[in-house]
Design an enzyme around this catalytic site. Structure first.
Site, mmCIF file in Angstrom:
data_model
loop_
_atom_site.group_PDB
_atom_site.id
_atom_site.type_symbol
_atom_site.label_atom_id
_atom_site.label_comp_id
_atom_site.label_asym_id
_atom_site.label_seq_id
_atom_site.Cartn_x
_atom_site.Cartn_y
_atom_site.Cartn_z
ATOM 1 N N HIS A 114 0.836 -1.213 0.000
ATOM 2 C CA HIS A 114 0.000 0.000 0.000
ATOM 3 C C HIS A 114 0.865 1.256 0.000
ATOM 4 C CE1 HIS A 114 0.732 -1.020 4.235
ATOM 5 N NE2 HIS A 114 0.644 0.257 4.493
ATOM 6 N N GLY A 119 0.554 -5.995 -2.097
ATOM 7 C CA GLY A 119 -0.703 -5.355 -1.757
ATOM 8 C C GLY A 119 -1.423 -6.256 -0.767
ATOM 9 N N PRO A 120 -1.668 -7.518 -1.168
ATOM 10 C CA PRO A 120 -2.152 -8.469 -0.170
ATOM 11 C C PRO A 120 -1.041 -8.669 0.874
ATOM 12 C CG PRO A 120 -2.492 -9.299 -2.410
ATOM 13 C CD PRO A 120 -1.564 -8.119 -2.509
ATOM 14 N N GLY A 155 1.045 -5.095 9.360
ATOM 15 C CA GLY A 155 0.059 -5.938 8.694
ATOM 16 C C GLY A 155 0.695 -7.188 8.110
ATOM 17 N N ASN A 169 5.787 1.013 13.413
ATOM 18 C CA ASN A 169 5.164 2.312 13.733
ATOM 19 C C ASN A 169 3.935 2.175 14.627
ATOM 20 O OD1 ASN A 169 3.057 1.484 12.035
ATOM 21 N ND2 ASN A 169 3.774 2.696 10.295
ATOM 22 N N GLU A 198 1.607 -24.923 3.174
ATOM 23 C CA GLU A 198 1.187 -24.833 1.766
ATOM 24 C C GLU A 198 1.241 -23.392 1.256
ATOM 25 O OE1 GLU A 198 -0.593 -26.268 4.191
ATOM 26 O OE2 GLU A 198 -0.433 -28.393 3.709
HETATM 27 C C1 TPP Z 1 -4.404 -9.409 2.982
HETATM 28 C C2 TPP Z 1 -4.758 -7.975 3.191
HETATM 29 N N1 TPP Z 1 -5.714 -7.650 4.069
HETATM 30 C C3 TPP Z 1 -6.055 -6.362 4.251
HETATM 31 C C4 TPP Z 1 -5.454 -5.373 3.562
HETATM 32 C C5 TPP Z 1 -5.909 -3.933 3.702
HETATM 33 N N2 TPP Z 1 -4.888 -3.125 4.369
HETATM 34 C C6 TPP Z 1 -4.029 -2.368 3.686
HETATM 35 S S1 TPP Z 1 -2.919 -1.609 4.664
HETATM 36 C C7 TPP Z 1 -3.606 -2.263 6.057
HETATM 37 C C8 TPP Z 1 -3.044 -1.948 7.408
HETATM 38 C C9 TPP Z 1 -1.649 -2.370 7.500
HETATM 39 O O1 TPP Z 1 -1.045 -1.848 8.629
HETATM 40 P P1 TPP Z 1 0.523 -1.637 8.608
HETATM 41 O O2 TPP Z 1 1.165 -2.776 7.950
HETATM 42 O O3 TPP Z 1 0.935 -1.316 9.993
HETATM 43 O O4 TPP Z 1 0.710 -0.410 7.652
HETATM 44 P P2 TPP Z 1 0.868 1.124 8.065
HETATM 45 O O5 TPP Z 1 -0.375 1.490 8.837
HETATM 46 O O6 TPP Z 1 2.080 1.237 8.884
HETATM 47 O O7 TPP Z 1 0.937 1.834 6.762
HETATM 48 C C10 TPP Z 1 -4.676 -3.076 5.724
HETATM 49 C C11 TPP Z 1 -5.496 -3.804 6.708
HETATM 50 C C12 TPP Z 1 -4.450 -5.751 2.653
HETATM 51 N N3 TPP Z 1 -3.787 -4.854 1.918
HETATM 52 N N4 TPP Z 1 -4.107 -7.052 2.520
#
Ligand code: TPP
Length: 452
Positions: free
Chosen positions: A75, A124-125, A163, A192, A414
């Protein structure tokens, strides 16, 4: 966070990192969507990585011996797009950055493999990138063992967030990397404490440092805004026999009104707050404007790899013609000429004999013909080797003391197996295949979907 102190402590570094932050703010504001906070928080780490450690050459983006950089926290794509633009990848123009998230642009919301050079895998995932990286690192180990360190000798760097580490597949990846002592794998964790819903403790209280250590990793904890500490940690990471996780304590959306909050995770588009953040940064430039001195500092970083590439190309040209041809063939995914004749002979034999065999046995019969000829195949199974018949007679087991092994005991993993296989395939020079029972392929499905 005292932005003024950060600015004055390392003014040159600050300007380079701020170029990433400013491009991110501008691109997300123009698109009115995207994720600003992660690139703003990890800009210092990424700057030091590209400036001092990453082996890359924008003029030769597919160089087989380049280091691989995997943005698992996909993201935060503007981090990667900014780096590619600033260091001079020809296809990542400022127009692409201006068209972030627009129809037809290379700059998709999340990085997509094949859209632009320098994007090593689709992310992304969450959790997939760090798991792909295990396959990238295994591929490097195998190819270094096969062709020697003069031709194959590189690192896999990953930026992963909370995440990525919460997703279950990451545990499979971490376990595999620790077991196989993938010392060329270096994960930079964006520590963070923020996700979308709020702080991490809403959903998790894992001690990540203890978790990685328990899985056989070396762990270093640093301030992710201190360039000297980042540099020292990356240097240390290269000296260990284990994979390394660098826990980088950072502030999401550094310097913005939304810093350290979950609001900072997403699209920061408020014009007044954007102006205030740029003021705090000491960045008096217009949208998408990079001052010439900063752009040329970044371009010089991009040019640094040209000599390393040229030296590698010279070493390649000095090896035997057969070895050169083989490296070219496996990275071009060409088939050896004799494979076709052997397959035809097998088909002829099978149709004449018409044996009654189970599908896994007929698969094995084909592997017995293919694997000795196609030296780039790497097989494996998620703990069902004897049932899947995936190991042909010529294959030895990949292990710490047998990097030439082409068979992997993936364990009961898997999803991790499939994600790592994607990484191997994307690394190049390797053709992975893996087995499990049909019903368990559901556990591998997210990675299979990405492969498709
Ligand atoms: C498998 C999956 N589930 C949900 C998301 C949606 N999503 C995108 S970023 C995010 C939060 C991730 O938190 P973090 O890794 O701490 O990122 P930060 O807030 O530091 O940018 C989520 C739930 C995703 N991209 N992939």
């Amino acid at each position: 966070m005292d932005i003024a102190a950060l600015r004055s402590a390392n003014p040159d570094h600050w300007k380079k990192a701020t170029a990433i932050r400013a491009l991110t703010l501008d691109a997300v504001a123009a698109a009115n969507s995207g994720h600003s906070g992660m690139p703003m928080g990890m800009a210092d780490v990424a700057t030091v990585l590209y400036e001092k450690h990453l082996k890359f050459d924008p003029a030769n983006p597919n160089w087989p011996d380049r280091d691989r950089f995997i943005l698992s926290a996909g993201h935060g794509s503007m981090l990667l797009y900014s780096l590619l633009h600033l260091t001079g990848y020809a296809d990542m123009t400022i127009e692409q950055i201006r068209n972030f998230r627009q129809w037809g642009a290379k700059t998709a919301g999340h990085p997509e493999y094949g859209h632009a050079t320098g994007i090593e895998t689709t992310t992304g995932p969450l959790g997939q990138g760090i798991s792909n990286a295990v396959g990238f690192a295994m591929a490097e180990e195998m190819l270094r063992a096969r062709f020697g360190a003069k031709l194959m000798d590189h690192y896999t760097y990953v930026i992963a967030g909370d995440g990525c580490l919460m997703e279950g597949v990451s545990q499979e990846a971490i376990g595999l990397a620790g077991r196989h002592q993938l010392s060329r794998l270096i994960v930079l964790w964006d520590n963070n404490n923020i996700t979308i819903d709020g702080t991490v403790d809403l959903a998790d209280r894992t001690d990540q440092v203890a978790r990685f250590r328990a899985s056989g990793w070396h762990v270093i904890e640093i301030d992710g805004h201190d360039p000297a500490a980042i540099d020292a940690a990356l240097t240390e990471a290269k000296t260990t026999r284990q994979p390394t996780m660098i826990a980088c304590k950072t502030h999401i959306a550094l310097g913005h009104a939304a810093q350290d909050t979950s609001k900072g995770h997403g699209a920061l588009t408020n014009p007044d707050q954007l102006t205030a953040a740029k003021e705090a940064y000491g960045w008096p430039y217009g949208p998408f404007e990079i001052p010439a001195d900063v752009k040329s500092a970044w371009e010089n970083i991009g040019k640094r790899g040209a000599a390393t590439y040229a030296a590698w190309a010279k070493r390649l040209s000095e090896t035997s013609p057969a070895r050169q041809a083989e490296i070219e063939r496996i990275f071009n995914r060409d088939m050896p000429v004799k494979l076709g004749a052997r397959i035809r002979a097998l088909k002829k034999q099978i149709s004449a004999e018409a044996p009654k065999v189970a599908t896994r046995q007929s698969s094995e019969m084909v592997l017995e013909v293919v694997n000795p000829i196609l030296q780039e195949t790497v097989g494996g199974s998620a703990d069902l080797s004897g049932s899947n018949n995936t190991r042909s007679g010529d294959m030895t087991v990949f292990d710490v003391d047998n990097r030439k092994g082409r068979y992997i005991h993936w364990g009961i993993r898997e999803h991790g197996m499939a994600a790592a296989m994607n990484g191997m395939a994307l690394h190049g020079g390797i053709r992975p295949y893996g087995g499990t029972f049909m019903c368990f392929t559901d556990y591998a499905r997210p990675a299979m979907r990405l492969a498709a």
